[in-house]
Write a protein that holds these residues in place. Sequence first.
Motif, short mmCIF file in Angstrom:
data_model
loop_
_atom_site.label_atom_id
_atom_site.label_comp_id
_atom_site.label_asym_id
_atom_site.label_seq_id
_atom_site.Cartn_x
_atom_site.Cartn_y
_atom_site.Cartn_z
N LEU A 47 0.82 -1.21 0.00
CA LEU A 47 0.00 0.00 0.00
C LEU A 47 0.85 1.25 0.00
O LEU A 47 1.63 1.50 0.91
N GLU A 48 0.66 2.04 -1.06
CA GLU A 48 1.34 3.33 -1.16
C GLU A 48 0.33 4.42 -0.76
O GLU A 48 -0.87 4.24 -0.93
N HIS A 54 -5.61 3.22 9.05
CA HIS A 54 -5.33 2.61 7.75
C HIS A 54 -3.85 2.24 7.71
O HIS A 54 -3.01 3.08 7.98
N PHE A 71 -4.77 6.40 -1.27
CA PHE A 71 -4.06 5.13 -1.07
C PHE A 71 -4.11 4.38 -2.40
O PHE A 71 -5.10 4.46 -3.12
N TRP A 72 -3.07 3.61 -2.66
CA TRP A 72 -3.05 2.77 -3.86
C TRP A 72 -2.50 1.40 -3.51
O TRP A 72 -1.45 1.29 -2.86
N LYS A 73 -3.19 0.36 -4.00
CA LYS A 73 -2.79 -1.02 -3.73
C LYS A 73 -2.05 -1.62 -4.92
O LYS A 73 -2.48 -1.48 -6.06
N TRP A 82 -0.79 -3.07 -10.31
CA TRP A 82 -1.57 -2.08 -9.56
C TRP A 82 -3.04 -2.44 -9.63
O TRP A 82 -3.55 -2.77 -10.70
N ALA A 133 -9.18 0.85 -9.81
CA ALA A 133 -10.31 1.39 -9.06
C ALA A 133 -11.59 0.73 -9.59
O ALA A 133 -11.67 0.41 -10.77
N LEU A 162 4.23 16.21 -7.51
CA LEU A 162 4.40 14.84 -7.02
C LEU A 162 3.61 13.89 -7.90
O LEU A 162 2.52 14.23 -8.38
N TYR A 163 4.12 12.69 -8.10
CA TYR A 163 3.43 11.65 -8.86
C TYR A 163 3.38 10.39 -8.01
O TYR A 163 4.36 10.06 -7.34
N PHE A 164 2.25 9.68 -8.08
CA PHE A 164 2.11 8.50 -7.23
C PHE A 164 1.70 7.25 -8.00
O PHE A 164 1.13 7.32 -9.09
N ALA A 165 2.00 6.11 -7.38
CA ALA A 165 1.54 4.78 -7.80
C ALA A 165 1.94 4.48 -9.25
O ALA A 165 3.09 4.71 -9.63
N SER A 166 0.99 3.95 -10.05
CA SER A 166 1.35 3.53 -11.41
C SER A 166 1.86 4.69 -12.26
O SER A 166 2.73 4.52 -13.11
N ARG A 188 3.63 7.28 -11.19
CA ARG A 188 5.02 7.50 -10.78
C ARG A 188 5.94 6.52 -11.52
O ARG A 188 7.01 6.89 -12.00
N GLU A 189 5.49 5.27 -11.62
CA GLU A 189 6.32 4.25 -12.28
C GLU A 189 6.41 4.51 -13.78
O GLU A 189 7.48 4.38 -14.38
N ALA A 215 -4.35 16.89 -7.18
CA ALA A 215 -4.54 17.58 -5.91
C ALA A 215 -3.67 18.82 -5.90
O ALA A 215 -2.57 18.82 -6.48
N ALA A 250 -0.17 17.47 -7.13
CA ALA A 250 0.06 16.03 -7.26
C ALA A 250 -0.85 15.45 -8.33
O ALA A 250 -1.99 15.89 -8.50
N PHE A 259 -2.18 11.57 -9.77
CA PHE A 259 -2.19 10.15 -9.41
C PHE A 259 -3.40 9.45 -10.03
O PHE A 259 -4.38 10.10 -10.40
N PRO A 310 -6.81 6.91 -10.00
CA PRO A 310 -7.90 6.79 -9.03
C PRO A 310 -7.45 5.95 -7.84
O PRO A 310 -6.71 4.97 -8.01
N VAL A 311 -7.91 6.33 -6.65
CA VAL A 311 -7.41 5.70 -5.42
C VAL A 311 -8.02 4.32 -5.21
O VAL A 311 -9.13 4.04 -5.66
N THR A 312 -7.29 3.46 -4.51
CA THR A 312 -7.74 2.07 -4.30
C THR A 312 -7.48 1.58 -2.88
O THR A 312 -7.12 0.43 -2.67
N GLY A 313 -7.65 2.48 -1.90
CA GLY A 313 -7.42 2.06 -0.51
C GLY A 313 -8.61 1.33 0.07
O GLY A 313 -9.55 0.97 -0.61
#
Lengths: 150, 85
Positions: free
Chosen positions: A47-48, A78, A119-121, A131, A134, B6-10, B12-13, B58, B77, B79, B81-84
Amino acid sequence: MCVSVQELDFDPGAEMAALSAGQEEVGAVASFLGLVRGYEGLDEMELEHYPGMTEKALAAIVAEAEARWTLRRVRVIHRVGKLLPGERIVFVGVASSHRGDAFEACAFIMDYLKTQAPFWKKERTAEGTRWVDARESDAVAAARWGSSVA
Amino acid sequence: MSVKILYFASLRETLCCSEETLSDLPPGVETVGALREWLCARGERWSALRTGQSIRAAVNQELAQASQLIADGDEIAFFPPVTGG
Protein backbone atom coordinates in the motif's frame (compact mmCIF):
# COMPACT_ATOMS: atom_id res chain seq x y z
CA MET A 1 -5.80 11.45 17.45
CA CYS A 2 -8.78 9.90 15.71
CA VAL A 3 -6.99 9.24 12.40
CA SER A 4 -3.89 7.06 12.06
CA VAL A 5 -1.92 6.00 8.99
CA GLN A 6 0.64 3.42 10.04
CA GLU A 7 2.65 0.35 9.08
CA LEU A 8 1.98 -1.32 12.42
CA ASP A 9 -0.90 -3.70 13.07
CA PHE A 10 -3.61 -2.70 15.54
CA ASP A 11 -5.94 -4.40 18.04
CA PRO A 12 -9.58 -4.07 16.88
CA GLY A 13 -10.93 -5.12 20.28
CA ALA A 14 -8.92 -2.48 22.10
CA GLU A 15 -10.00 0.15 19.55
CA MET A 16 -13.65 -0.83 19.98
CA ALA A 17 -13.37 -0.63 23.76
CA ALA A 18 -11.67 2.77 23.60
CA LEU A 19 -14.55 4.21 21.55
CA SER A 20 -16.92 4.03 24.51
CA ALA A 21 -14.51 4.10 27.46
CA GLY A 22 -15.64 6.67 30.02
CA GLN A 23 -18.55 7.84 27.88
CA GLU A 24 -21.87 6.93 29.45
CA GLU A 25 -23.90 8.64 26.75
CA VAL A 26 -22.58 6.19 24.13
CA GLY A 27 -25.24 3.62 23.37
CA ALA A 28 -23.87 2.20 20.14
CA VAL A 29 -20.50 1.40 18.63
CA ALA A 30 -20.37 0.30 14.99
CA SER A 31 -17.18 -0.76 13.27
CA PHE A 32 -15.74 -2.00 10.01
CA LEU A 33 -12.60 -4.10 9.77
CA GLY A 34 -11.04 -4.57 6.34
CA LEU A 35 -8.63 -7.41 5.59
CA VAL A 36 -6.29 -8.14 2.67
CA ARG A 37 -8.45 -10.53 0.66
CA GLY A 38 -6.41 -13.52 -0.39
CA TYR A 39 -6.74 -15.52 -3.59
CA GLU A 40 -4.74 -18.25 -5.28
CA GLY A 41 -1.40 -16.79 -6.27
CA LEU A 42 -1.44 -13.58 -4.22
CA ASP A 43 1.81 -13.36 -2.26
CA GLU A 44 1.64 -9.84 -0.90
CA MET A 45 -0.14 -6.49 -1.11
CA GLU A 46 1.75 -3.21 -0.95
CA LEU A 47 0.00 0.00 0.00
CA GLU A 48 1.34 3.33 -1.16
CA HIS A 49 -0.09 6.64 0.04
CA TYR A 50 0.43 10.39 -0.18
CA PRO A 51 1.84 11.37 3.23
CA GLY A 52 0.25 14.57 4.45
CA MET A 53 -2.72 14.50 2.10
CA THR A 54 -3.82 11.09 3.37
CA GLU A 55 -4.23 12.32 6.94
CA LYS A 56 -5.96 15.52 5.77
CA ALA A 57 -8.37 13.59 3.53
CA LEU A 58 -9.29 11.17 6.32
CA ALA A 59 -9.78 14.02 8.79
CA ALA A 60 -12.05 15.79 6.26
CA ILE A 61 -14.12 12.63 5.81
CA VAL A 62 -14.48 12.25 9.60
CA ALA A 63 -15.46 15.94 9.91
CA GLU A 64 -18.11 15.46 7.23
CA ALA A 65 -19.49 12.43 9.07
CA GLU A 66 -19.59 14.43 12.31
CA ALA A 67 -21.53 17.17 10.52
CA ARG A 68 -24.10 14.73 9.13
CA TRP A 69 -24.69 12.53 12.18
CA THR A 70 -24.55 12.93 15.95
CA LEU A 71 -21.37 11.10 16.88
CA ARG A 72 -19.54 10.78 20.17
CA ARG A 73 -16.23 9.41 18.97
CA VAL A 74 -14.66 8.25 15.69
CA ARG A 75 -11.54 6.23 15.01
CA VAL A 76 -9.95 5.52 11.61
CA ILE A 77 -6.79 3.44 11.16
CA HIS A 78 -5.33 2.61 7.75
CA ARG A 79 -2.19 0.57 7.33
CA VAL A 80 0.43 1.16 4.62
CA GLY A 81 3.45 -0.76 3.40
CA LYS A 82 3.63 -4.50 2.75
CA LEU A 83 0.74 -6.67 3.96
CA LEU A 84 0.04 -10.39 3.63
CA PRO A 85 -3.30 -11.99 2.69
CA GLY A 86 -5.54 -12.09 5.76
CA GLU A 87 -3.82 -9.18 7.49
CA ARG A 88 -5.82 -6.26 8.84
CA ILE A 89 -5.68 -3.21 6.58
CA VAL A 90 -8.34 -0.73 7.74
CA PHE A 91 -10.48 -0.05 10.80
CA VAL A 92 -13.35 2.40 11.13
CA GLY A 93 -15.12 2.68 14.46
CA VAL A 94 -17.96 5.05 15.33
CA ALA A 95 -19.54 5.63 18.74
CA SER A 96 -22.88 7.40 19.09
CA SER A 97 -25.95 7.45 21.29
CA HIS A 98 -28.06 5.37 18.90
CA ARG A 99 -27.31 2.63 16.39
CA GLY A 100 -28.68 4.42 13.32
CA ASP A 101 -26.09 7.17 13.46
CA ALA A 102 -23.30 4.69 14.18
CA PHE A 103 -24.19 2.30 11.33
CA GLU A 104 -24.66 5.03 8.75
CA ALA A 105 -21.60 7.08 9.68
CA CYS A 106 -19.41 3.97 9.63
CA ALA A 107 -20.60 3.02 6.12
CA PHE A 108 -20.25 6.63 4.94
CA ILE A 109 -16.66 6.91 6.17
CA MET A 110 -15.67 3.65 4.46
CA ASP A 111 -17.37 4.59 1.18
CA TYR A 112 -15.66 7.97 1.12
CA LEU A 113 -12.31 6.57 2.22
CA LYS A 114 -12.46 4.17 -0.75
CA THR A 115 -12.89 6.98 -3.27
CA GLN A 116 -11.27 10.07 -1.69
CA ALA A 117 -8.28 9.05 0.42
CA PRO A 118 -5.00 8.79 -1.54
CA PHE A 119 -4.06 5.13 -1.07
CA TRP A 120 -3.05 2.77 -3.86
CA LYS A 121 -2.79 -1.02 -3.73
CA LYS A 122 -0.23 -3.05 -5.64
CA GLU A 123 -0.45 -6.84 -5.73
CA ARG A 124 2.53 -9.15 -5.97
CA THR A 125 2.04 -12.64 -7.40
CA ALA A 126 4.41 -15.24 -8.86
CA GLU A 127 3.86 -13.53 -12.25
CA GLY A 128 4.98 -10.14 -11.02
CA THR A 129 3.37 -6.99 -9.66
CA ARG A 130 0.13 -5.29 -10.69
CA TRP A 131 -1.57 -2.08 -9.56
CA VAL A 132 -5.14 -2.69 -8.46
CA ASP A 133 -7.73 -0.90 -10.63
CA ALA A 134 -10.31 1.39 -9.06
CA ARG A 135 -13.79 -0.14 -9.09
CA GLU A 136 -16.89 1.55 -10.44
CA SER A 137 -18.92 -0.05 -7.64
CA ASP A 138 -16.91 1.96 -5.09
CA ALA A 139 -17.77 5.22 -6.89
CA VAL A 140 -21.44 4.20 -6.95
CA ALA A 141 -21.33 3.39 -3.22
CA ALA A 142 -19.85 6.82 -2.42
CA ALA A 143 -22.31 8.61 -4.73
CA ARG A 144 -25.32 7.39 -2.72
CA TRP A 145 -24.33 9.77 0.08
CA GLY A 146 -24.63 12.82 -2.15
CA SER A 147 -22.17 15.63 -2.70
CA SER A 148 -18.46 15.02 -2.42
CA VAL A 149 -16.28 16.22 0.46
CA ALA A 150 -13.40 16.92 -1.94
CA MET B 1 6.23 30.63 -11.16
CA SER B 2 7.73 27.72 -9.26
CA VAL B 3 5.72 24.66 -8.21
CA LYS B 4 6.47 21.29 -6.70
CA ILE B 5 4.88 18.32 -8.47
CA LEU B 6 4.40 14.84 -7.02
CA TYR B 7 3.43 11.65 -8.86
CA PHE B 8 2.11 8.50 -7.23
CA ALA B 9 1.54 4.78 -7.80
CA SER B 10 1.35 3.53 -11.41
CA LEU B 11 1.78 7.07 -12.76
CA ARG B 12 5.02 7.50 -10.78
CA GLU B 13 6.32 4.25 -12.28
CA THR B 14 5.28 5.13 -15.85
CA LEU B 15 6.91 8.56 -15.64
CA CYS B 16 9.97 7.31 -13.72
CA CYS B 17 9.50 10.36 -11.50
CA SER B 18 8.15 10.76 -7.97
CA GLU B 19 8.80 14.45 -7.41
CA GLU B 20 10.12 17.50 -9.24
CA THR B 21 10.24 21.25 -8.82
CA LEU B 22 9.46 23.37 -11.86
CA SER B 23 10.70 26.93 -11.78
CA ASP B 24 10.31 27.68 -15.48
CA LEU B 25 6.56 27.40 -16.04
CA PRO B 26 5.50 29.70 -18.89
CA PRO B 27 2.98 32.47 -18.03
CA GLY B 28 0.08 30.73 -19.80
CA VAL B 29 0.17 27.70 -17.49
CA GLU B 30 -2.22 28.89 -14.80
CA THR B 31 -4.49 25.95 -14.06
CA VAL B 32 -4.15 22.28 -13.13
CA GLY B 33 -5.43 21.32 -16.58
CA ALA B 34 -2.99 23.62 -18.37
CA LEU B 35 -0.12 22.23 -16.31
CA ARG B 36 -1.16 18.71 -17.25
CA GLU B 37 -1.19 19.62 -20.95
CA TRP B 38 2.18 21.31 -20.65
CA LEU B 39 3.67 18.22 -19.01
CA CYS B 40 2.22 15.99 -21.76
CA ALA B 41 4.20 17.91 -24.37
CA ARG B 42 7.44 16.67 -22.82
CA GLY B 43 7.42 13.45 -24.77
CA GLU B 44 6.05 9.99 -25.17
CA ARG B 45 5.87 8.62 -21.65
CA TRP B 46 4.30 11.87 -20.43
CA SER B 47 1.27 11.12 -22.58
CA ALA B 48 0.15 9.11 -19.52
CA LEU B 49 -1.12 12.52 -18.33
CA ARG B 50 -3.07 13.41 -21.47
CA THR B 51 -6.74 14.36 -21.27
CA GLY B 52 -8.92 11.28 -21.24
CA GLN B 53 -6.50 9.28 -19.14
CA SER B 54 -8.01 8.54 -15.75
CA ILE B 55 -5.79 10.76 -13.62
CA ARG B 56 -6.72 12.69 -10.48
CA ALA B 57 -5.06 15.87 -9.24
CA ALA B 58 -4.54 17.58 -5.91
CA VAL B 59 -3.37 21.09 -5.10
CA ASN B 60 -1.82 21.62 -1.70
CA GLN B 61 -3.04 18.18 -0.65
CA GLU B 62 -6.70 18.69 -1.57
CA LEU B 63 -8.42 17.11 -4.57
CA ALA B 64 -8.65 19.61 -7.42
CA GLN B 65 -10.45 19.99 -10.74
CA ALA B 66 -8.69 20.82 -14.03
CA SER B 67 -9.99 24.39 -13.85
CA GLN B 68 -8.38 25.12 -10.47
CA LEU B 69 -5.84 27.94 -10.55
CA ILE B 70 -2.29 27.21 -9.46
CA ALA B 71 0.01 29.67 -7.75
CA ASP B 72 3.68 30.11 -6.99
CA GLY B 73 4.81 27.70 -4.28
CA ASP B 74 1.91 25.25 -4.71
CA GLU B 75 2.33 21.53 -4.19
CA ILE B 76 0.54 19.78 -7.04
CA ALA B 77 0.06 16.03 -7.26
CA PHE B 78 -1.11 13.73 -10.04
CA PHE B 79 -2.19 10.15 -9.41
CA PRO B 80 -4.48 7.36 -10.64
CA PRO B 81 -7.90 6.79 -9.03
CA VAL B 82 -7.41 5.70 -5.42
CA THR B 83 -7.74 2.07 -4.30
CA GLY B 84 -7.42 2.06 -0.51
CA GLY B 85 -9.64 0.53 2.11
